[in-house]
Structures are given as C-alpha cells and as structure tokens.
Design an enzyme around this catalytic site. Structure first.
Site, PDB file in Angstrom:
ATOM      1  N   ALA A  34       0.863  -1.173   0.000  1.00 29.74           N
ATOM      2  CA  ALA A  34       0.000   0.000   0.000  1.00 29.74           C
ATOM      3  C   ALA A  34       0.905   1.230   0.000  1.00 29.74           C
ATOM      4  O   ALA A  34       2.079   1.152   0.397  1.00 29.74           O
ATOM      5  CB  ALA A  34      -0.897  -0.020   1.225  1.00 29.74           C
ATOM      6  N   GLU A  77       4.894  -5.111   7.071  1.00 31.67           N
ATOM      7  CA  GLU A  77       4.182  -4.026   7.763  1.00 31.67           C
ATOM      8  C   GLU A  77       4.689  -3.793   9.174  1.00 31.67           C
ATOM      9  O   GLU A  77       4.656  -2.672   9.688  1.00 31.67           O
ATOM     10  CB  GLU A  77       2.670  -4.329   7.808  1.00 31.67           C
ATOM     11  CG  GLU A  77       1.958  -4.210   6.479  1.00 31.67           C
ATOM     12  CD  GLU A  77       1.920  -5.503   5.673  1.00 31.67           C
ATOM     13  OE1 GLU A  77       2.752  -6.396   5.939  1.00 31.67           O
ATOM     14  OE2 GLU A  77       1.070  -5.615   4.779  1.00 31.67           O
ATOM     15  N   GLY A 133       0.628  -4.959   1.085  1.00 36.37           N
ATOM     16  CA  GLY A 133      -0.625  -5.002   0.324  1.00 36.37           C
ATOM     17  C   GLY A 133      -0.443  -5.629  -1.054  1.00 36.37           C
ATOM     18  O   GLY A 133      -1.396  -6.170  -1.621  1.00 36.37           O
ATOM     19  N   GLU A 175      -0.697  -9.221  -0.430  1.00 39.15           N
ATOM     20  CA  GLU A 175      -2.103  -9.498  -0.105  1.00 39.15           C
ATOM     21  C   GLU A 175      -2.971  -9.478  -1.355  1.00 39.15           C
ATOM     22  O   GLU A 175      -3.870 -10.305  -1.513  1.00 39.15           O
ATOM     23  CB  GLU A 175      -2.611  -8.472   0.927  1.00 39.15           C
ATOM     24  CG  GLU A 175      -1.946  -8.656   2.286  1.00 39.15           C
ATOM     25  CD  GLU A 175      -2.276  -7.533   3.253  1.00 39.15           C
ATOM     26  OE1 GLU A 175      -1.973  -6.369   2.933  1.00 39.15           O
ATOM     27  OE2 GLU A 175      -2.841  -7.820   4.318  1.00 39.15           O
TER      28      GLU A 175
END
Ligand code: CO8
Length: 259
Positions: free
Chosen positions: A66, A133, A110, A113
């Site tokens: 992200a 993260e 992300g 993911e």
C-alpha cells in the site's frame, strides 16, 4: 474507460489483462489505483467474451505495498470512519471469473495481499514476497494475517508477519504460496497460456469450479463436499456438460457455448 494508474488490455478477445502502472512508486497501491483496479475487474467480469483475468505489474515490482506516503498521516478517525482503503480492496473478492496474479519483482505488504486475493499466483524467478508491515508499526490490513496462514501454514506465516523478511520465488513455491515459478522472460507467455486454457473452457463450469474451491475456505469438510455435490449435479443441466462429454466420446474438441 481512461485509467491513470493501470493499463488495461485483452488477449485474443478472451483474456483481460490489468497491468498495475505506478512505476516510480514500484506500483504502490493507493486509493485511486485500487478504485481503478476494481472498475477494470468489474468490467472484465461483465464482459461475456472474457473468460479469465490477469493482474500483473512491472519486472521490478508487482506492487511494493500500500502507498506508505498516502497512509503516513492518516488518523484513526479517518481510517476507521471512512473505512480507508478497505472498501476498494473488497471488489476483487466479488469477481466470479478466475483472476491470476502474474508476479515479478516485489510483492510486499498489500502487494502480497493483492496477489493472495487472486485465485492463484504464477511467479517469475525474481519475485520476492513479504509482509513487512511490522517494520512500519502496523500489521497486514488486507487479509495477510488470514490468507497467508491458510496458504503456507502457521509457522511460515508467523515467521513472515513477525520478522518482516522477504522470501524468494523458490521458497514461495516450496511453501505453497505460488503455483508455479518460471524464468522472468517466460512469465508473460506462461500466464497467458494458463489464462487462455481457462478461457477456452465453459465459463459456467469455470465459475462453478472457482466457487466450489473457494467454499473450502469457508465451511466444514462435510458442508463443503455437500456444496460441491450440489454444484456438480447442477452442471448436468448445462448444454456445455452435454457437449463436453459428447465431444470426448466422439474424439473431437468440444465447442462450449457457455450455456
Ligand atoms: N509506498 C510508497 N512508495 C513506495 C513504496 C510504498 N509501499 N515502496 C516503494 N516506494 C517508492 C520509494 O519511496 C521510492 O520513491 P523515491 O524514488 O521517490 O524515493 C521508489 O518507490 C523506489 O523505491 P526504493 O528506492 O526504496 O527502491 P529499492 O529497490 O531500493 O527498494 C523495496 C525496494 C525493498 C521494495 C523498498 O522500496 C521498500 O521496502 N518498500 C516498502 C515495502 C513495504 O513496506 N510495503 C508494505 C507497505 S504497508 C502495506 O502494504 C499495508 C497494506 C495494508 C492494506 C490495507 C487495505 C485494506
């Protein structure tokens, strides 16, 4: 539709390809990109001609996570009240046609993911996966703590989530995170071949197969087997089942009509 953060194309009018395209940020996934990704996925899902979808990135990065620059100053109030990033990330779960992740380079946070939300991952030999993260003072927020243990088991998932280390493509294949690893220069051909194979089958059967496999993550074994049997029975109501079996017996290729 004009997109700014992704490139959309098709192959043989049967396969939809979505290329994440924020090269300067290693395809960091910001809200704008995720909204566009959702729109493109929905458009391919609704397109009768498309039988399979590919999500890919660049050689250097599928997606490095992200967008940290976008997230850095968010407050709890903003992320919680507006469900920051979570909503746009949900779209992919509602896509009924198969989605393959073609991963080269970094698939982190992300990005890892997102790849795991796809139906399966084909990786280039330069791929690197990780959930770093923890190094940023957060935890995975798009299903990483849930999908990773289902894919690779608790030991490896805990290792990756708690240390933040990256694994290479060979380790990712060994632990079951990816279905195949191919040389970087063969990635496109290999993924396209898989997607064209899937797109050549009856769409209704393909959707049923995907739905049934996904059911295994949501139910007990007995319920899942029951669900599978019902879908299996239902497919005998399709013209494509008649055609598929008839073609086999007549020693010819089937002509599926998606009916
Ligand atoms: N966000 C924003 N920018 C990024 C990101 C990112 N995730 N990753 C890389 N970039 C940018 C860098 O800032 C850099 O920009 P600039 O040139 O302006 O300085 C550019 O991309 C190139 O990166 P590097 O110079 O760092 O390239 P390197 O080859 O040296 O390193 C790495 C590559 C190892 C990938 C490194 O960039 C890195 O560690 N990136 C961050 C990886 C990371 O921590 N990802 C997890 C992010 S958090 C997350 O994903 C939470 C998901 C929650 C989703 C919730 C949804 C509901």
């Amino acid at each position: 539709m004009a997109y700014e953060n992704i490139i959309v194309s098709t192959e043989a009018e049967k396969v939809g390809i979505i290329t994440l395209n924020r090269p300067k940020q290693l395809n960091a996934l910001n809200e704008e990109l995720m909204v566009e990704l959702g729109q493109a996925l929905r458009a391919f899902d609704a397109d009768e001609k498309i039988g399979c979808i590919i999500i890919t990135g660049s050689e250097k990065a599928f997606a490095a996570g992200a967008d940290i620059a976008a997230m850095a100053e968010y407050t709890f109030n903003e992320v919680y009240k507006n469900e920051y990033i979570t909503r746009s990330w949900e779209t992919i779960r509602s896509i009924r046609k198969p989605v393959i992740a073609a991963v080269s380079g970094f698939a982190l946070g992300g990005g890892c993911e997102l790849a795991m939300m796809c139906d399966f991952i084909i990786a280039a030999d330069n791929a690197k996966f990780g959930q770093p993260e923890i190094k940023l003072g957060v935890i995975p927020g798009a299903g990483g703590t849930q999908r990773l243990p289902r894919a690779v088991g608790k030991a490896k998932a805990m290792d990756l989530v708690l240390t933040g280390r990256f694994i290479d493509a060979a380790e990712a294949e060994r632990v079951g995170l990816v279905s195949r690893v191919v040389p970087l220069d063969k990635l496109k051909d290999e993924v396209l071949a898989a997607a064209l194979t899937i797109a050549g089958y009856s769409q209704i059967t393909v959707i049923a197969a995907k739905e049934s496999v996904n059911q295994s993550f949501e139910t007990s074994l007995a319920e899942g087997v029951h669900f599978e049997r019902r879908i299996f029975h239902a497919l005998f109501a399709t013209e494509d089942q008649k055609e598929g079996m008839k073609a086999f017996l007549e020693k010819r290729a089937p002509e599926f009509k998606n009916r």
